[in-house]
Design an enzyme around this catalytic site. Structure first.
Site, PDB file in Angstrom:
ATOM      1  N   SER A  96       0.750  -1.043   0.086  1.00 52.20           N
ATOM      2  CA  SER A  96       0.004  -0.157  -0.233  1.00 52.20           C
ATOM      3  C   SER A  96       1.231   1.139   0.186  1.00 52.20           C
ATOM      4  O   SER A  96       0.184   2.492  -0.043  1.00 52.20           O
ATOM      5  CB  SER A  96      -0.780   0.211   1.110  1.00 52.20           C
ATOM      6  OG  SER A  96      -0.376   0.214   2.438  1.00 52.20           O
ATOM      7  N   ASP A 149       5.592  -7.130   1.984  1.00 53.51           N
ATOM      8  CA  ASP A 149       4.658  -8.000   1.815  1.00 53.51           C
ATOM      9  C   ASP A 149       5.426  -8.303   0.304  1.00 53.51           C
ATOM     10  O   ASP A 149       6.542  -7.457  -0.112  1.00 53.51           O
ATOM     11  CB  ASP A 149       3.963  -6.844   1.001  1.00 53.51           C
ATOM     12  CG  ASP A 149       2.711  -6.828   1.598  1.00 53.51           C
ATOM     13  OD1 ASP A 149       1.781  -8.076   1.804  1.00 53.51           O
ATOM     14  OD2 ASP A 149       1.852  -5.699   1.029  1.00 53.51           O
ATOM     15  N   LYS A 157       4.334 -11.353   3.574  1.00 53.78           N
ATOM     16  CA  LYS A 157       2.511 -11.775   2.408  1.00 53.78           C
ATOM     17  C   LYS A 157       2.476 -11.382   1.176  1.00 53.78           C
ATOM     18  O   LYS A 157       3.451 -11.051   0.513  1.00 53.78           O
ATOM     19  CB  LYS A 157       2.612 -10.828   2.912  1.00 53.78           C
ATOM     20  CG  LYS A 157       1.012 -11.246   2.526  1.00 53.78           C
ATOM     21  CD  LYS A 157      -0.398  -9.596   3.770  1.00 53.78           C
ATOM     22  CE  LYS A 157      -0.325  -8.238   3.476  1.00 53.78           C
ATOM     23  NZ  LYS A 157      -0.820  -7.822   2.143  1.00 53.78           N
ATOM     24  N   GLU A 187      -9.482  -9.895   2.813  1.00 51.46           N
ATOM     25  CA  GLU A 187      -9.849  -7.996   2.558  1.00 51.46           C
ATOM     26  C   GLU A 187     -10.964  -8.487   2.736  1.00 51.46           C
ATOM     27  O   GLU A 187     -11.128  -8.856   1.331  1.00 51.46           O
ATOM     28  CB  GLU A 187      -8.449  -7.551   1.830  1.00 51.46           C
ATOM     29  CG  GLU A 187      -8.959  -6.138   1.755  1.00 51.46           C
ATOM     30  CD  GLU A 187      -7.473  -5.766   1.007  1.00 51.46           C
ATOM     31  OE1 GLU A 187      -6.324  -6.014   0.865  1.00 51.46           O
ATOM     32  OE2 GLU A 187      -7.876  -4.271   1.029  1.00 51.46           O
TER      33      GLU A 187
HETATM   34  O1  KIV Z   1      -0.202  -2.876   1.470  1.00 48.70           O
HETATM   35  C1  KIV Z   1      -1.123  -3.496   2.503  1.00 48.70           C
HETATM   36  O2  KIV Z   1      -1.089  -2.180   3.018  1.00 48.70           O
HETATM   37  C2  KIV Z   1      -1.998  -4.569   3.023  1.00 48.70           C
HETATM   38  C3  KIV Z   1      -2.877  -4.185   3.764  1.00 48.70           C
HETATM   39  C4  KIV Z   1      -4.229  -3.112   3.188  1.00 48.70           C
HETATM   40  C5  KIV Z   1      -3.622  -5.178   4.150  1.00 48.70           C
HETATM   41  O3  KIV Z   1      -2.203  -6.098   2.675  1.00 48.70           O
END
Ligand code: KIV
Length: 263
Positions: free
Chosen positions: A44, A82, A111, A180
């Site tokens: 994000s 991520d 993730k 989500e």
């Molecule tokens: O990238 C992010 O911040 C996320 C959240 C919205 C869970 O994956």
């Protein structure tokens, strides 16, 4: 340092787990001091830090740069990072990306977004000691395929597919699952049937954990805030108080309310 075992124990005791995103050392330190369980360096950052319309332009180097900063602000929260768009298209590439995130940026969990097609990738990562959080439901890296940021799993067929994906990813070795924007009932069923902790965002109050984008809870994300989020700064006067209020509201079950959830 927090660890996966602590999160599993919290799930077993029925205690809620808290998670917020962070992208730099100062915010990471504030979250850590407030007692957050998990900090997510989310892709994000492509939207809230870099100002892009989607998360797609984010690179592995961007994730490493921000995760290194976040790590410098941490004493105890678990650091989850991520894997960005196109950085895990096969098990070998996934191993290389995850190894960089762990070696260079101190990620404790990586993730990745997607369903049953990630089974071999997750098995491979687990084999080499890399803890994985699988991300299902609204997966922003698929934004163009999904035709926008919209709730997933409303039809019976879609709900069944997400449920089966969740079981398959757990069996492959995922240690956490993030859901989500799915109906609360579906999230409740998945949370009840999975042994691993389930983190929700726009997935109702029964998930084991809740995550929000930090800039959304501070009301500084440009544009319209997502309906499942809440501006905690508006009612609490300071950034630290807003973070503490989020943690308390998740722990005592007052967030998310039905107005932040989907049927
Ligand atoms: O990238 C992010 O911040 C996320 C959240 C919205 C869970 O994956």
């Amino acid at each position: 340092m927090n660890c996966l075992n602590n999160l599993r124990q919290l799930k077993a005791k029925g205690e809620k787990i808290t998670c917020l995103t962070a992208y730099d050392a100062s915010f990471a330190q504030l979250l850590d001091n407030a007692g957050i369980d998990i900090i997510l360096v989310g892709d994000s950052l492509g939207m809230v830090i870099q100002g892009n319309e989607t998360t797609l332009p984010v690179t592995v180097d961007d994730m490493i740069y921000h995760s290194q900063q976040v790590h410098r602000g941490l004493k105890r929260a678990l650091l989850m990072v991520d894997m960005p768009f196109m950085s895990y298209t096969n098990p070998k590439m996934a191993l290389e990306t995850a190894a960089r995130l762990m070696r260079e940026a101190n990620a404790q969990v990586v993730k990745l977004e997607g369903g049953v097609w990630l089974v071999d990738t997750i098995k491979q990562l687990a084999t080499y000691g890399i803890p994985v959080c699988a991300h299902l439901g609204l997966t922003p890296q698929f934004i163009h395929k999904l035709s926008g940021y919209r709730i997933q799993g409303r039809s019976e067929i879609e709900a069944e597919r997400i449920y089966e994906d969740a079981l398959a990813l757990q069996a492959a070795g995922a240690e956490l699952l993030l859901l989500e924007c799915v109906p609360s009932k579906l999230a409740e069923k998945i949370t009840a049937n999975l042994e691993i902790p389930v983190i929700g965002i726009g997935a109702g109050s029964t998930c084991d954990a809740q995550v929000l984008v930090l800039y959304d809870i501070l009301g500084i994300t440009p544009g319209k805030a997502p309906s499942f989020s809440k501006n905690f700064l508006a009612e609490n006067g300071s950034i630290s108080a807003a973070i503490t209020a989020f943690i308390e509201a998740v722990k005592n079950g007052t967030f998310p309310g039905t107005e932040h959830s989907f049927k």
